[in-house]
Design a protein around this motif. Structure first.
Motif, PDB file in Angstrom:
ATOM      1  N   GLU A  76       0.850  -1.197   0.000  1.00 28.92           N
ATOM      2  CA  GLU A  76       0.000   0.000   0.000  1.00 28.92           C
ATOM      3  C   GLU A  76       0.881   1.240   0.000  1.00 28.92           C
ATOM      4  O   GLU A  76       1.871   1.296   0.734  1.00 28.92           O
ATOM      5  N   LEU A  77       0.487   2.222  -0.797  1.00 27.26           N
ATOM      6  CA  LEU A  77       1.284   3.445  -0.910  1.00 27.26           C
ATOM      7  C   LEU A  77       1.524   4.069   0.467  1.00 27.26           C
ATOM      8  O   LEU A  77       2.624   4.543   0.770  1.00 27.26           O
ATOM      9  N   SER A  78       0.520   4.000   1.333  1.00 28.02           N
ATOM     10  CA  SER A  78       0.642   4.645   2.646  1.00 28.02           C
ATOM     11  C   SER A  78       1.668   3.939   3.543  1.00 28.02           C
ATOM     12  O   SER A  78       2.099   4.487   4.531  1.00 28.02           O
ATOM     13  N   ARG A  79       2.063   2.715   3.169  1.00 31.69           N
ATOM     14  CA  ARG A  79       3.045   1.973   3.973  1.00 31.69           C
ATOM     15  C   ARG A  79       4.333   1.750   3.197  1.00 31.69           C
ATOM     16  O   ARG A  79       5.079   0.812   3.474  1.00 31.69           O
ATOM     17  N   SER A  80       4.589   2.602   2.192  1.00 31.71           N
ATOM     18  CA  SER A  80       5.664   2.283   1.242  1.00 31.71           C
ATOM     19  C   SER A  80       6.971   3.036   1.497  1.00 31.71           C
ATOM     20  O   SER A  80       7.808   3.125   0.606  1.00 31.71           O
ATOM     21  N   GLU A  81       7.162   3.545   2.712  1.00 29.74           N
ATOM     22  CA  GLU A  81       8.371   4.335   2.987  1.00 29.74           C
ATOM     23  C   GLU A  81       9.653   3.560   2.651  1.00 29.74           C
ATOM     24  O   GLU A  81      10.548   4.040   1.956  1.00 29.74           O
ATOM     25  N   THR A 139      -7.691   0.508  -2.916  1.00 30.96           N
ATOM     26  CA  THR A 139      -6.369   0.674  -2.323  1.00 30.96           C
ATOM     27  C   THR A 139      -5.353   1.169  -3.362  1.00 30.96           C
ATOM     28  O   THR A 139      -5.293   0.639  -4.474  1.00 30.96           O
TER      29      THR A 139
END
Ligand code: ATP
Length: 353
Positions: free
Chosen positions: A34-39, A70
């Protein structure tokens, strides 16, 4: 580029890796989260996009897609068909013979020589992060990696940077939260050789990350060298596993070590592929069979100091002179350290798998 996702070929802590094909029929691997967890992924993408070596998984691009509701970040890589080095160890009965160890070690060292020449510290070298392709080993998973200045450019201040990796493969200076530079990858390489030779952890009696970190930071021990290895192999290991990072050989020196000269009679995995989809369970399978509480090391500690992770860390912090605060987030543990009353900007990100 238009592409179609195929079946899943691997799962990491945060990612799913699938096989994929482009419209023109090219096959590649795509690692998605997920982009929001892609650090970590974005860090991996930035680093991988600068690299080009036969000993490092190849970069093929990235994109952002929507899957139902998503938003996904997708990192496209060369498809490396025969699983990880841990799969190879399983396939060959739980450990590799010395000719295979020297073959794969030679390729990993050449990969490290290349990475270090470009100023990249991988920071998480271990069997699970080495993929096996038609021509042998390739370094993968750059989620922990960082760019530091090369020896020619001078030193960076690692106290400003996050440092981390997998406890069992951590060099003493990393476990103490001091620095993580090129020699830390060389220590982890030594640990990976032990993993190939024994099928297990370099610290086989310890399974909890806290106990492993405690042992690495508070003792003067080295991981045990497998007895069946030749003198040349043990000499190679002794150049990697030195507690003082300044005494460890560099990758450039190690490529010329006599252990890597004997590369004949190597069994390649090319026609005999590992078909089982690699999963994170592999590490657990190998390493969790010995409970740390059963070891003489812990049996001698009859007080309650080491009974729980927090108590163990209290002990660790007393020994190391730091106060340590642990934060469990999913499968990752973040350790923040303080020196006297000054918060150090260093934190240790630990891959708990
Ligand atoms: N390029 C590739 N070709 C083939 N298989 C791959 C490739 N990249 C990854 N895999 C498979 O997917 C698995 C997970 O990939 P990777 O280790 O990069 O994910 P991760 O989420 O970063 O892992 P970690 O849990 O170590 O953080 C690997 O163990 C491997 O089996």
């Amino acid at each position: 580029m238009e592409w179609t996702r195929g079946h899943t070929i691997g799962r990491g802590a945060t990612a799913t890796v699938s096989i994929a094909t482009s419209r023109s029929g090219n096959v590649f691997a795509v690692k998605s989260t997920e982009l929001s967890r892609s650090e970590f992924f974005q860090r991996e993408q930035k680093i991988l996009s600068t690299l080009n070596s036969p000993f490092v998984v190849g970069y093929r691009g990235y994109d952002i897609t929507q899957h139902h509701n998503t938003i996904m970040f997708n990192l496209m890589m060369e498809y490396v068909p025969f699983g990880t080095l841990v799969d190879a160890i399983h396939k060959y009965g739980g450990r590799l013979d010395e000719s295979m160890i020297s073959h794969y070690t030679s390729q990993i060292v050449q990969g490290l020589e290349y990475l270090h020449s470009t100023g990249i510290v991988h920071c998480d070298i271990k069997g699970r992060n080495i993929l096996i392709g038609e021509d042998g080993a390739k370094i993968s998973d750059f989620g922990c990696s960082k760019k530091v200045k090369t020896p020619v450019e001078g030193r960076t201040d690692d106290r400003e940077a996050s440092i981390g990796g997998t406890p069992a493969f951590m060099a003493p200076e990393v476990a103490r939260g001091e620095e993580q530079r090129f020699p830390a990858d060389i220590w982890a390489l030594g640990c990976t050789i032990i993993e190939m030779a024994t099928g297990g952890s370099p610290w086989p009696n310890l399974s909890h990350p806290t106990s492993i970190l405690y042992r690495i930071t508070s003792s003067h021990e080295l991981p045990e060298f497998p007895a069946f290895l030749s003198d040349k192999a043990k000499d190679f290991l002794s150049k990697c596993l030195r507690r003082d990072p300044n005494e460890r050989w560099t990758a450039k020196q190690l490529v010329k070590h006599p252990f890597l000269e004997e590369l004949s009679n190597v069994k390649k995995l090319t026609n005999d592929r590992v078909t089982r989809s690699p999963t994170s369970i592999l590490d657990r399978d190998i390493w969790s069979f010995i409970d740390e509480s059963e070891t003489p090391y812990n049996r001698s500690r009859t007080d309650s100091t080491l009974n729980s992770p927090n108590q163990r860390l209290k002990q660790l912090s007393m020994n190391s002179g730091f106060k340590v605060n642990w934060n469990l987030e999913d499968r990752w543990i973040t350790v923040r350290e303080w020196e006297d009353n000054n918060v150090r900007p260093v934190h240790l990100v630990i891959n708990d798998r």
